[in-house]
Design a protein around this motif. Structure first.
Motif, PDB file in Angstrom:
ATOM      1  N   GLU A 145      18.376  -8.285   2.538  1.00 30.70           N
ATOM      2  CA  GLU A 145      18.562  -7.804   3.917  1.00 30.70           C
ATOM      3  C   GLU A 145      20.009  -7.397   4.208  1.00 30.70           C
ATOM      4  O   GLU A 145      20.256  -6.367   4.832  1.00 30.70           O
ATOM      5  CB  GLU A 145      18.116  -8.883   4.928  1.00 30.70           C
ATOM      6  CG  GLU A 145      16.599  -9.058   5.022  1.00 30.70           C
ATOM      7  CD  GLU A 145      15.831  -7.751   5.308  1.00 30.70           C
ATOM      8  OE1 GLU A 145      16.284  -6.979   6.175  1.00 30.70           O
ATOM      9  OE2 GLU A 145      14.796  -7.520   4.657  1.00 30.70           O
ATOM     10  N   ASN A 146      20.972  -8.230   3.753  1.00 25.04           N
ATOM     11  CA  ASN A 146      22.379  -7.902   4.071  1.00 25.04           C
ATOM     12  C   ASN A 146      22.811  -6.592   3.415  1.00 25.04           C
ATOM     13  O   ASN A 146      23.595  -5.825   3.980  1.00 25.04           O
ATOM     14  CB  ASN A 146      23.314  -9.056   3.675  1.00 25.04           C
ATOM     15  CG  ASN A 146      23.163  -9.470   2.221  1.00 25.04           C
ATOM     16  OD1 ASN A 146      22.079  -9.421   1.658  1.00 25.04           O
ATOM     17  ND2 ASN A 146      24.248  -9.885   1.590  1.00 25.04           N
ATOM     18  N   TYR A 147      22.257  -6.300   2.226  1.00 22.18           N
ATOM     19  CA  TYR A 147      22.583  -5.034   1.561  1.00 22.18           C
ATOM     20  C   TYR A 147      21.908  -3.857   2.278  1.00 22.18           C
ATOM     21  O   TYR A 147      22.488  -2.783   2.403  1.00 22.18           O
ATOM     22  CB  TYR A 147      22.167  -5.073   0.089  1.00 22.18           C
ATOM     23  CG  TYR A 147      23.022  -5.976  -0.786  1.00 22.18           C
ATOM     24  CD1 TYR A 147      24.393  -6.119  -0.564  1.00 22.18           C
ATOM     25  CD2 TYR A 147      22.461  -6.683  -1.849  1.00 22.18           C
ATOM     26  CE1 TYR A 147      25.170  -6.937  -1.366  1.00 22.18           C
ATOM     27  CE2 TYR A 147      23.236  -7.512  -2.663  1.00 22.18           C
ATOM     28  CZ  TYR A 147      24.591  -7.632  -2.421  1.00 22.18           C
ATOM     29  OH  TYR A 147      25.367  -8.431  -3.223  1.00 22.18           O
ATOM     30  N   GLU A 162      21.322  -3.629   5.414  1.00 26.71           N
ATOM     31  CA  GLU A 162      22.125  -3.347   6.618  1.00 26.71           C
ATOM     32  C   GLU A 162      23.320  -2.464   6.283  1.00 26.71           C
ATOM     33  O   GLU A 162      23.638  -1.524   7.013  1.00 26.71           O
ATOM     34  CB  GLU A 162      22.610  -4.663   7.250  1.00 26.71           C
ATOM     35  CG  GLU A 162      21.545  -5.363   8.081  1.00 26.71           C
ATOM     36  CD  GLU A 162      21.953  -6.773   8.504  1.00 26.71           C
ATOM     37  OE1 GLU A 162      23.179  -6.986   8.711  1.00 26.71           O
ATOM     38  OE2 GLU A 162      21.070  -7.627   8.621  1.00 26.71           O
TER      39      GLU A 162
END
Length: 443
Positions: A36-38, A40
């Motif tokens: 998820e953080n990537y 974003e």
């Protein structure tokens, strides 16, 4: 220019950001899920991406492809790209031309993380503006995009070196070579050795190669190959006119007519293998003109690397040590070699073609019990079943640690040093090490 990136992990996302900054039309494709953080980061930077598939129409039209180190050359999409003549590079190769920084590249089967961290610590403590990356921390490409470092210390795996065409570090280190990842090299040890030596293939007379002069595979390679780089060997057994060695419990280094000595008892890292890591890192510091007093201070206060012979706790006078980063036999050899008390050894996981015979004399001498922690422990049981008094199989870390406590008495050591990859029961070696530490704290 269309840049396609295969793999949406740390190196993939870093390359995407650098590619976008340099004006490429960027597309990221991951056969698995992207974290998820990537995602974003990709969305904020307006970079196109897909997950859980490789759409050939969107990949084969690339001018250039960056492949994550985890994707083997024999994967179908990589084969198709190569048939079409599309250049497939590693992140290191892609990013290097976009920085003028001095690059220190470190590879080897074992010791590379400790040597990389120690080298970075030595240079940073001296006030140099230095980045740390490659196989650890933030990806090299990402740092080239966002930071302006004067030098980089990069840990480089053989997979990263496989994608090299023109990349050359000013200073290269090969810590050692022992059989590892042979499944990626057609089970041919010489292919793996050649892969490691790619680190020096583009070096010139202006550059340096620091290497372990005691290492059999390295010594053999030099009998039939050469490099243009200036050679700086280090050794525990030989006295060298140029290079680094240990004599009478002193580390002695002679490079370019300059001498450096330090009592080994003042070096924070323990064990023979760590003396080698210290000699390699100090050789870099000398080449980078770091002051002797700074080097001595940095070597004496270095904290070491998590999951590498990391002392966790002492409970009822039993020392628990986390060496989860030991994913091959050679790393475990160093761990067992540095044990000075009767040891309960937790071992096992995904075997990469291990030969446990190398450990036989150490196991006879130091190990009182073995706890097998893997889905398939047959090879370990066959190797050591008749050598130790006690052999137990478990299938989770909690049981391993509880069983270890039962098998110890005062003055013993419990050593987690798996000699295997972790993917059968854990996400990765960090997860395995963290579960071990938590289980020890729960005792």
């Amino acid at each position: 220019m269309r840049l396609v990136i295969l793999g949406g992990g740390e190196s993939g996302i870093g390359t995407a950001i650098l590619g976008k900054k340099k004006g490429y039309d960027v597309f990221v494709s991951d056969f698995g899920k992207i974290k998820e953080n990537y995602k974003e980061v990709l969305i904020i930077n307006e970079i196109a991406w897909e997950e859980e598939k490789h759409t050939e129409d969107l990949i084969l039209n690339a001018d250039l492809v960056m492949k994550s180190p985890g994707i083997p050359d024999k994967s179908p999409v990589v084969k198709r790209l190569k048939e079409k003549g599309v250049p497939v590079l590693s992140e290191i190769e892609f990013a290097a031309p976009f920085t003028n920084a001095t690059i220190i590249g470190i590879t080897g089967s074992n010791g590379k993380t400790t040597t990389t961290m120690l080298t970075h610590h030595l240079l940073k403590s001296a006030g140099l503006n230095v980045g740390l990356g490659g196989n650890i921390g933030k990806s090299f490409a990402w740092q080239v995009a966002d930071n302006n470092y004067d030098s980089y210390v990069l840990e480089l795996s053989s997979f990263q070196l496989d994608g090299i065409v023109n990349f050359k570090p000013h200073i290269a280190i090969i810590t050692n070579i022992s059989p590892d990842h042979l499944d990626r090299y057609e089970y041919k040890y010489e292919n793996y050795i050649d892969s490691k030596f790619r680190i020096t293939k583009n070096q010139t007379e202006e550059d340096y190669l620091i290497y372990d002069a005691d290492d059999e595979a390295i010594t053999e390679w030099f009998k039939t190959h050469t490099t243009k780089a200036k050679l700086i060997p280090f050794s525990l057994t030989k006295i060298l006119s140029e290079g680094a060695y240990i004599k009478n419990n002193k580390m002695e280094i002679s490079i370019n007519q300059e001498e450096f000595t330090m009592d080994t008892e003042h070096i924070a890292l323990e064990g023979k293998h760590n003396m080698k890591n210290a000699m390699a890192a100090t050789s870099v510091a000398k080449l980078m003109q770091i002051r002797k007093s700074t080097i001595r201070e940095s070597l004496s206060n270095f904290q070491g690397v998590e999951h590498r012979l990391e002392k966790v706790l002492k409970i009822q006078n039993v020392q628990y040590i986390n060496d989860s980063k030991a994913t091959n036999v050679n790393a475990t050899f160093f761990a067992l070699d540095s044990m000075n008390t009767p040891t309960v050894w937790i071992v096992g996981g995904v075997d990469k073609g291990n030969d446990y015979n190398e450990l036989m004399s150490l196991v006879r001498e130091k190990v009182k019990a073995i706890i097998c922690l893997g889905v398939d422990n047959k090879k370990i049981i066959d190797a050591f079943g008749n050598v130790v008094d006690m052999m137990v199989e478990v299938d989770n870390m909690n049981d391993a640690v509880i069983m270890a406590q039962r098998l110890t008495e005062k003055g013993d050591t419990v050593l987690l040093s798996p000699a295997c990859a972790s993917f059968d029961l854990f996400e990765n070696y960090e997860d395995r090490g963290n579960q071990f530490k938590q289980a020890v704290k729960n005792l």
